[in-house]
Design a protein around this motif. Sequence first.
Motif, PDB file in Angstrom:
ATOM      1  N   ARG A  93      -2.861   4.884  14.877  1.00 29.49           N
ATOM      2  CA  ARG A  93      -4.101   4.184  14.537  1.00 29.49           C
ATOM      3  C   ARG A  93      -4.306   4.000  13.035  1.00 29.49           C
ATOM      4  NH1 ARG A  93      -5.875   9.239  16.503  1.00 29.49           N
ATOM      5  NH2 ARG A  93      -6.704  10.520  14.823  1.00 29.49           N
ATOM      6  N   ASN A  94      -3.708   4.841  12.215  1.00 30.07           N
ATOM      7  CA  ASN A  94      -3.848   4.708  10.762  1.00 30.07           C
ATOM      8  C   ASN A  94      -2.964   3.608  10.175  1.00 30.07           C
ATOM      9  OD1 ASN A  94      -5.672   6.811  10.770  1.00 30.07           O
ATOM     10  ND2 ASN A  94      -4.113   8.352  10.324  1.00 30.07           N
ATOM     11  N   VAL A  95      -1.961   3.172  10.924  1.00 33.52           N
ATOM     12  CA  VAL A  95      -1.032   2.161  10.417  1.00 33.52           C
ATOM     13  C   VAL A  95      -1.751   0.843  10.164  1.00 33.52           C
ATOM     14  CG1 VAL A  95       0.998   0.769  10.994  1.00 33.52           C
ATOM     15  CG2 VAL A  95       1.015   3.220  11.409  1.00 33.52           C
ATOM     16  N   SER A  96      -2.619   0.425  11.077  1.00 31.82           N
ATOM     17  CA  SER A  96      -3.314  -0.855  10.899  1.00 31.82           C
ATOM     18  C   SER A  96      -4.212  -0.842   9.666  1.00 31.82           C
ATOM     19  CB  SER A  96      -4.119  -1.217  12.139  1.00 31.82           C
ATOM     20  OG  SER A  96      -5.094  -0.237  12.395  1.00 31.82           O
ATOM     21  N   LYS A  97      -4.820   0.301   9.351  1.00 32.69           N
ATOM     22  CA  LYS A  97      -5.646   0.419   8.147  1.00 32.69           C
ATOM     23  C   LYS A  97      -4.795   0.275   6.892  1.00 32.69           C
ATOM     24  CE  LYS A  97      -8.899   3.582  10.311  1.00 32.69           C
ATOM     25  NZ  LYS A  97      -9.399   4.956  10.318  1.00 32.69           N
ATOM     26  N   ARG A  98      -3.638   0.914   6.908  1.00 30.16           N
ATOM     27  CA  ARG A  98      -2.750   0.856   5.752  1.00 30.16           C
ATOM     28  C   ARG A  98      -2.160  -0.534   5.543  1.00 30.16           C
ATOM     29  NH1 ARG A  98       0.070   5.946   3.371  1.00 30.16           N
ATOM     30  NH2 ARG A  98      -1.546   7.226   4.233  1.00 30.16           N
ATOM     31  N   LEU A  99      -1.876  -1.219   6.633  1.00 26.18           N
ATOM     32  CA  LEU A  99      -1.276  -2.547   6.536  1.00 26.18           C
ATOM     33  C   LEU A  99      -2.230  -3.552   5.893  1.00 26.18           C
ATOM     34  CD1 LEU A  99       0.654  -2.834   9.906  1.00 26.18           C
ATOM     35  CD2 LEU A  99       1.614  -2.512   7.623  1.00 26.18           C
ATOM     36  N   LYS A 100      -3.526  -3.326   5.989  1.00 24.67           N
ATOM     37  CA  LYS A 100      -4.494  -4.227   5.360  1.00 24.67           C
ATOM     38  C   LYS A 100      -4.368  -4.211   3.845  1.00 24.67           C
ATOM     39  CE  LYS A 100      -7.847  -3.872   9.058  1.00 24.67           C
ATOM     40  NZ  LYS A 100      -9.158  -3.369   9.466  1.00 24.67           N
ATOM     41  N   ARG A 101      -3.921  -3.086   3.284  1.00 20.51           N
ATOM     42  CA  ARG A 101      -3.782  -2.951   1.829  1.00 20.51           C
ATOM     43  C   ARG A 101      -2.357  -3.170   1.350  1.00 20.51           C
ATOM     44  NH1 ARG A 101      -6.330   2.877   1.626  1.00 20.51           N
ATOM     45  NH2 ARG A 101      -4.940   2.927   3.390  1.00 20.51           N
ATOM     46  N   THR A 102      -1.476  -3.529   2.251  1.00 15.10           N
ATOM     47  CA  THR A 102      -0.058  -3.694   1.926  1.00 15.10           C
ATOM     48  C   THR A 102       0.208  -5.120   1.451  1.00 15.10           C
ATOM     49  OG1 THR A 102       0.442  -2.092   3.649  1.00 15.10           O
ATOM     50  CG2 THR A 102       2.253  -3.424   2.862  1.00 15.10           C
ATOM     51  N   PRO A 103       1.078  -5.305   0.447  1.00 16.52           N
ATOM     52  CA  PRO A 103       1.415  -6.658  -0.027  1.00 16.52           C
ATOM     53  C   PRO A 103       1.998  -7.540   1.079  1.00 16.52           C
ATOM     54  CG  PRO A 103       2.289  -4.986  -1.509  1.00 16.52           C
ATOM     55  CD  PRO A 103       1.757  -4.263  -0.320  1.00 16.52           C
ATOM     56  N   GLN A 104       1.769  -8.830   0.960  1.00 16.69           N
ATOM     57  CA  GLN A 104       2.200  -9.800   1.968  1.00 16.69           C
ATOM     58  C   GLN A 104       3.715  -9.752   2.200  1.00 16.69           C
ATOM     59  OE1 GLN A 104      -0.145 -11.462   3.570  1.00 16.69           O
ATOM     60  NE2 GLN A 104       1.324 -12.403   4.946  1.00 16.69           N
ATOM     61  N   GLU A 105       4.485  -9.580   1.145  1.00 16.50           N
ATOM     62  CA  GLU A 105       5.942  -9.501   1.261  1.00 16.50           C
ATOM     63  C   GLU A 105       6.365  -8.349   2.179  1.00 16.50           C
ATOM     64  OE1 GLU A 105       9.521  -7.902  -1.544  1.00 16.50           O
ATOM     65  OE2 GLU A 105       7.931  -9.038  -2.515  1.00 16.50           O
ATOM     66  N   ILE A 106       5.688  -7.221   2.056  1.00 19.48           N
ATOM     67  CA  ILE A 106       6.001  -6.050   2.878  1.00 19.48           C
ATOM     68  C   ILE A 106       5.605  -6.301   4.327  1.00 19.48           C
ATOM     69  CG2 ILE A 106       5.575  -3.582   3.191  1.00 19.48           C
ATOM     70  CD1 ILE A 106       7.180  -4.398   0.655  1.00 19.48           C
ATOM     71  N   LEU A 107       4.486  -6.982   4.535  1.00 22.17           N
ATOM     72  CA  LEU A 107       4.052  -7.299   5.896  1.00 22.17           C
ATOM     73  C   LEU A 107       5.080  -8.172   6.607  1.00 22.17           C
ATOM     74  CD1 LEU A 107       0.259  -7.993   5.371  1.00 22.17           C
ATOM     75  CD2 LEU A 107       1.318  -5.985   6.403  1.00 22.17           C
ATOM     76  N   LYS A 108       5.639  -9.155   5.901  1.00 24.08           N
ATOM     77  CA  LYS A 108       6.671 -10.016   6.487  1.00 24.08           C
ATOM     78  C   LYS A 108       7.914  -9.205   6.846  1.00 24.08           C
ATOM     79  CE  LYS A 108       5.254 -14.251   4.175  1.00 24.08           C
ATOM     80  NZ  LYS A 108       5.614 -15.258   3.174  1.00 24.08           N
ATOM     81  N   ARG A 109       8.308  -8.327   5.952  1.00 25.56           N
ATOM     82  CA  ARG A 109       9.484  -7.490   6.196  1.00 25.56           C
ATOM     83  C   ARG A 109       9.240  -6.537   7.372  1.00 25.56           C
ATOM     84  NH1 ARG A 109      14.865  -7.212   4.739  1.00 25.56           N
ATOM     85  NH2 ARG A 109      15.421  -5.137   4.105  1.00 25.56           N
ATOM     86  N   TYR A 110       8.019  -6.017   7.476  1.00 21.51           N
ATOM     87  CA  TYR A 110       7.656  -5.128   8.581  1.00 21.51           C
ATOM     88  C   TYR A 110       7.719  -5.884   9.918  1.00 21.51           C
ATOM     89  CZ  TYR A 110       4.857  -2.031  11.524  1.00 21.51           C
ATOM     90  OH  TYR A 110       4.406  -1.237  12.542  1.00 21.51           O
ATOM     91  N   GLU A 111       7.256  -7.127   9.938  1.00 16.24           N
ATOM     92  CA  GLU A 111       7.324  -7.938  11.159  1.00 16.24           C
ATOM     93  C   GLU A 111       8.781  -8.184  11.559  1.00 16.24           C
ATOM     94  OE1 GLU A 111       4.901  -8.825  13.254  1.00 16.24           O
ATOM     95  OE2 GLU A 111       3.542  -7.681  11.974  1.00 16.24           O
ATOM     96  N   LYS A 112       9.637  -8.436  10.593  1.00 12.85           N
ATOM     97  CA  LYS A 112      11.073  -8.611  10.866  1.00 12.85           C
ATOM     98  C   LYS A 112      11.650  -7.312  11.434  1.00 12.85           C
ATOM     99  CE  LYS A 112      13.588 -11.477   9.306  1.00 12.85           C
ATOM    100  NZ  LYS A 112      13.985 -12.676  10.032  1.00 12.85           N
ATOM    101  N   TRP A 113      11.258  -6.169  10.860  1.00 13.97           N
ATOM    102  CA  TRP A 113      11.693  -4.859  11.336  1.00 13.97           C
ATOM    103  C   TRP A 113      11.285  -4.681  12.801  1.00 13.97           C
ATOM    104  CZ3 TRP A 113       9.275  -0.532  13.308  1.00 13.97           C
ATOM    105  CH2 TRP A 113      10.007   0.650  13.312  1.00 13.97           C
TER     106      TRP A 113
END
Length: 93
Positions: free
Chosen positions: A8-28
């Motif tokens: 449940r804490n992951v979604s909170k952290r992802l809101k503050r994560t840079p867009q580049e990292i979010l794209k890489r996380y989706e690929k992961w």
Amino acid sequence: MWEIYEHRNVSKRLKRTPQEILKRYEKWKDIVEVSGPEGLKLIKGFRDEALKGECQGHRSSRLNQQYRVIYRVESDKLFVLVMEVTPHDYRRK
């Protein structure tokens, strides 16, 4: 197909994560859903590895030089539990 569950804490952290990292996380996540953790080992850029010490039983994959995905695999149930997406701290504690 593998299922990915996020703490449940992951979604909170992802809101503050840079867009580049979010794209890489989706690929992961796409790779894990299709081929599981074994698919991550085939892509050297993720540098997937088992953790030691307090985090034994968990694994880590690089999203870039700084950010990591910390996760645990339950192979008998075919699911991956993502514990954290966090900037890695190189300072010794």
